[in-house]
Design an enzyme around this catalytic site. Structure first.
Site, PDB file in Angstrom:
ATOM      1  N   HIS A 120       4.097   1.278   2.080  1.00  0.00           N
ATOM      2  CA  HIS A 120       5.270   0.656   1.456  1.00  0.00           C
ATOM      3  C   HIS A 120       5.838   1.546   0.351  1.00  0.00           C
ATOM      4  O   HIS A 120       7.057   1.658   0.193  1.00  0.00           O
ATOM      5  CB  HIS A 120       4.891  -0.709   0.858  1.00  0.00           C
ATOM      6  CG  HIS A 120       4.330  -1.673   1.861  1.00  0.00           C
ATOM      7  ND1 HIS A 120       2.985  -1.990   1.920  1.00  0.00           N
ATOM      8  CD2 HIS A 120       4.921  -2.397   2.842  1.00  0.00           C
ATOM      9  CE1 HIS A 120       2.776  -2.863   2.886  1.00  0.00           C
ATOM     10  NE2 HIS A 120       3.927  -3.132   3.474  1.00  0.00           N
ATOM     11  N   ASP A 133       5.107   0.276  12.612  1.00  0.00           N
ATOM     12  CA  ASP A 133       5.625  -0.733  13.538  1.00  0.00           C
ATOM     13  C   ASP A 133       6.773  -0.119  14.329  1.00  0.00           C
ATOM     14  O   ASP A 133       7.936  -0.481  14.164  1.00  0.00           O
ATOM     15  CB  ASP A 133       6.083  -1.964  12.762  1.00  0.00           C
ATOM     16  CG  ASP A 133       4.942  -2.606  11.989  1.00  0.00           C
ATOM     17  OD1 ASP A 133       3.999  -3.088  12.634  1.00  0.00           O
ATOM     18  OD2 ASP A 133       4.974  -2.604  10.741  1.00  0.00           O
ATOM     19  N   HIS A 174       0.857  -1.191   0.000  1.00  0.00           N
ATOM     20  CA  HIS A 174       0.000   0.000   0.000  1.00  0.00           C
ATOM     21  C   HIS A 174       0.888   1.235   0.000  1.00  0.00           C
ATOM     22  O   HIS A 174       2.120   1.123  -0.126  1.00  0.00           O
ATOM     23  CB  HIS A 174      -0.962  -0.041   1.197  1.00  0.00           C
ATOM     24  CG  HIS A 174      -0.282  -0.317   2.517  1.00  0.00           C
ATOM     25  ND1 HIS A 174       0.669   0.519   3.047  1.00  0.00           N
ATOM     26  CD2 HIS A 174      -0.411  -1.353   3.394  1.00  0.00           C
ATOM     27  CE1 HIS A 174       1.070   0.026   4.222  1.00  0.00           C
ATOM     28  NE2 HIS A 174       0.446  -1.125   4.438  1.00  0.00           N
TER      29      HIS A 174
END
Lengths: 296, 296
Positions: A38, A151, A35
């Site tokens: 990235h 993350d 998506h």
């Protein structure tokens, strides 16, 4: 763009590009189902690197029993099109058999940073991440490796590993990317029903409101900020909170409950994981709380 | 020969030698107090490599509480003279502070291979070894790393790690070196009293006798071989056996107690650790048991 599926092909393709003297090598490790998050990593990699390698690999050893390894969304054709259109030079897309010809007996463990936030609910998850990232780094030998702050704990853990093991790579943390309505981009968003998707907006809203409340002085301590976050999320009847925590970043140390957040050293992270049905979403915000002028 | 004490100096010196196009880089990691065993590693490294780096570092994290980290013998001046006379190009001899500016939070764990033999009596030992060797490998980026089979389990563990993590180095196992009377060379031999030194000869003798007995058919199974080894060692009143085991090598799998050793797949290791007073010595022999002609 070259698509390679074996370590040998990867090394060969890389050797070729390296011999052309194109400058630093960047690695963008992903689990695919790409998506705009990235895409932003690729964009960032291309700013710094002459050779950009994207890996696409759903890494079995970072999933626990009962997690979504089998059902994790995959779409190779779309992924390769996106990688190509965003300028990846090599896409490495191995089978599990290529990454783990035999089950790995070796794991890399980073203590301290991995026993909180997602580490607490996903035991062994970060050992799987550090191990596969080390394998990818050894295969590609990049100068830079790019990871999204979606993350954030992963970024903290990998940075610690690289420092502790004197690895010859620089971890580049990249901003979390959101939909225009605030939802953090995630390959797992595809799991959400329309109603879950609508209610999931409480996640980013809770973080935004907590940050605003800290910055205008309505909220002073970590425990007050946490209360506010939890109360906003609780407005969604479908939300089931896994954790909502406020820690220092990137050390991920607890912040004393009664300490004004503006006195915390360096940056803080407000991070949360919340289930909507069978989908577990994470979100976070990393920032330095500023003294409020009116209160000084 | 260049003596360097910091990672920065190490990288600089290596960069210089590499730019001279001298061929492959070999790493010989040691804990110093060098003897002919280490000298044989240097010799082997020089056969293959154009640049040979020896590291001398008594690695605190591979010693357990109550072990001999503090008293481990050190003699830098003698070590540097030996390294120079045997043709090392660079000796890297860092302080603990240089290797561990902060306590490492990252450890590399190899499961299976590390819970037996020395791993059983020295919990955490191999995590310390794999971690420091990975750091050294990342600092030096050698093509080859040379290790003595005196520490056969270490060789097995490191080879597994390199394979599992796709590390860009070849582990080269080198023969165990003995005194002319059979005692395996070890920096720790210096701890032995004259009487302990004399009695310690039972170690190599027990392995020699067991191998001979297997090869002439007097001893058939692993349990018989183990009995013979233990009975020879027990001739020394000062010997206190930690373990005496017969396993496959390098997998370190148990061999069925009633299976003829000549039927075991591949090589076997007969390995032992025995205390003489406060000194713990290890010894081993790795070989392929051959069918005895007379019994076929």
């Amino acid at each position: 763009m070259k698509v390679v599926r074996t370590v040998e092909q990867l090394r060969e393709s890389l050797g070729q590009l390296r011999s052309e003297g194109r400058g630093p090598v960047g690695l963008v490790p992903t689990m695919g189902f790409l998506h705009e998050g990235h895409a932003s990593l690729l964009r960032r990699a291309k700013e710094t690197c002459g050779i950009v390698v994207m890996s696409i690999f759903v890494n079995p050893i970072q999933f626990g029993p009962g997690e979504d390894y089998e059902s994790y969304p995959r779409d190779e054709i779309r992924d390769l099109a996106l990688a190509e259109s965003r300028g990846a030079d090599i896409v490495f897309i191995p089978l599990a058999q290529e990454m783990y010809p035999k089950p790995t007996r070796t794991k890399i463990k980073v203590s301290g940073l991995t026993d909180k936030l997602c580490g607490a609910s996903r035991p062994g998850h970060f050992d799987g991440v550090t191990t596969v990232v080390t394998k990818l780094i050894n295969m590609v030998q990049p100068d830079y490796a790019f990871f999204g702050l979606k993350d954030a704990q992963q970024v903290a853990v990998l940075s610690q590993m690289v420092e502790d093991l004197n690895m010859n790579v620089t971890i580049v943390p990249c901003p979390l990317i959101r939909e225009s309505d605030g939802l953090a981009l995630s390959s797992r968003n595809v799991y959400l029903s329309a109603e879950e998707r609508r209610q999931a907006l409480v996640l980013s809203r809770s973080l935004r409101e907590a940050r605003a409340a800290i910055e205008d002085g309505r909220v002073v301590t970590a425990s007050e900020a946490r209360e506010l976050i939890v109360s906003v999320i609780s407005e969604s009847p479908l939300a089931d909170i896994d954790y909502a925590d406020i820690l220092s970043f990137p050390a991920l140390e607890p912040i004393a409950a009664d300490l004004p957040l503006t006195r915390a050293e360096g940056e803080i992270i407000m991070a949360l994981a919340v289930r909507f049905g069978r989908t577990r979403l994470i979100d976070n915000i990393v920032f330095t709380p500023k003294e409020v002028a009116a209160l000084v």
